[in-house]
Design a protein around this motif. Structure first.
Motif, short mmCIF file in Angstrom:
data_model
loop_
_atom_site.label_atom_id
_atom_site.label_comp_id
_atom_site.label_asym_id
_atom_site.label_seq_id
_atom_site.Cartn_x
_atom_site.Cartn_y
_atom_site.Cartn_z
N GLN A 1 0.82 -1.21 0.00
CA GLN A 1 0.00 0.00 0.00
C GLN A 1 0.85 1.25 0.00
N GLU A 2 1.90 1.25 0.82
CA GLU A 2 2.78 2.42 0.88
C GLU A 2 3.50 2.63 -0.45
N ALA A 3 3.92 1.55 -1.07
CA ALA A 3 4.59 1.66 -2.37
C ALA A 3 3.63 2.20 -3.42
N ALA B 1 0.99 4.08 -2.80
CA ALA B 1 0.72 5.48 -2.48
C ALA B 1 1.86 6.38 -2.93
N ALA B 2 3.10 5.93 -2.72
CA ALA B 2 4.26 6.72 -3.14
C ALA B 2 4.28 6.87 -4.66
N LYS B 3 3.96 5.80 -5.37
CA LYS B 3 3.93 5.85 -6.83
C LYS B 3 2.85 6.79 -7.32
N ALA C 1 1.58 9.34 -5.61
CA ALA C 1 1.97 10.71 -5.29
C ALA C 1 2.99 11.25 -6.29
N LYS C 2 3.92 10.38 -6.68
CA LYS C 2 4.94 10.79 -7.66
C LYS C 2 4.29 11.11 -9.00
#
Length: 286
Positions: free
Chosen positions: A86-88, A90-92, A94-95
């Motif tokens: 999930q964090e990966a 979300a980071a993708k 956001a980027k």
């Protein structure tokens, strides 16, 4: 008495009964101890003793607890993995959002710049049209004159000034109106007004009325704008005498074959005819 009575007997003295009993008891104890030790040794040799560790018996409850612990450990691992995914994600996301935002801002800036350039071109075209109209009006309003004296110039400027429209900021008429208002002022080398001028000081002050900052000297003013031929000179163009970049005198064309300048100490600020003192060249800044 025996004849050997006086000779000590070689026979060992008899032990007392008590001593013999004591010795017999000690010997018996020793023999008993040895017998017991021997029996123990024989038993030990026959049957070696080994240490046995009893393992706990797995009961149903203990098995269930172990299974539950294993399930909990697996669930925790799955939870960590899911959270990491999930964090990966979300980071993708956001980027990608930041990238899209930057692209949108760049596109908006390009559109804004294009609109600004179009507006600037439109305004420039409108200003050119307005200046062309002003030049035409100012040129036709100037009465022809064959003389070049200061008196003729002064009389001509007095009659022509009433035909000049009210000055407007950034326009040719603002420059011409200012110049005409200075006719009759004295010429002083290095003068910058308000009542005395030299040639470049007067031209610089005139164009400042149109929000244009010209350099101070004749040499610099002769290259400050776009070069134009004398056959195409228009109202508001700067005339110069001498070479471009090395001019020794400047004035402003006001139409009708005339120019206005701070001529010299004997004439002051006057309107003169180009036929009497032809210019070397011209530049256009409006």
């Amino acid at each position: 008495m025996s004849h050997t009575a006086h000779i000590p007997s070689h026979r060992k003295p008899r032990r007392s009964a008590s001593k013999m009993a004591l010795r017999a008891g000690v010997a018996g104890g020793v023999l008993s101890t040895l017998a017991v030790a021997g029996a123990a040794g024989t038993a030990n040799a026959a049957e070696p003793v080994t240490e046995t560790v009893e393992l706990p018996t797995l009961t149903a409850d203990l098995s269930a607890q172990i299974a539950q612990s294993a399930d909990a450990t697996q669930q925790t691992a799955d939870s960590y993995e899911a959270r990491a995914q999930q964090e990966a994600a979300a980071a993708k996301a956001a980027k990608q959002a930041a990238k899209d935002q930057k692209a949108a801002e760049k596109k908006a800036e390009a559109i804004k710049k294009a609109k600004a350039e179009a507006e600037a071109k439109r305004k420039a075209a409108a200003e050119r049209a307005a200046r062309s109209t002003e030049r035409t009006t100012l040129s036709t309003s100037s009465a022809p004159s064959g003389g070049s004296s200061a008196n003729q110039g002064s009389n001509s400027s007095a009659s022509d000034s009433s035909n000049v429209s009210a000055p407007s900021s950034g326009s040719v008429s603002a420059v011409i109106s200012f110049l005409r208002a200075q006719v009759g002022d004295a010429y002083v080398m290095g003068g910058t007004g308000p009542n005395s001028w030299d040639c470049s000081g007067l031209v610089q002050a005139a164009f400042k009325q149109a929000n244009i900052n010209l350099p101070r000297t004749s040499q610099a003013q002769s290259t400050a704008g776009t070069p134009v031929s004398l056959s195409n000179v228009q109202v508001g163009d700067i005339l110069y005498w001498g070479g471009a970049g090395s001019a020794y005198h400047v004035g402003v064309y006001i139409g009708g074959g005339k120019y206005l300048d701070a001529a010299n100490p004997s004439k002051g600020v006057v309107i003169q005819d180009l036929s009497g003192y032809p210019a070397s060249g011209a530049v256009r800044v409006l």
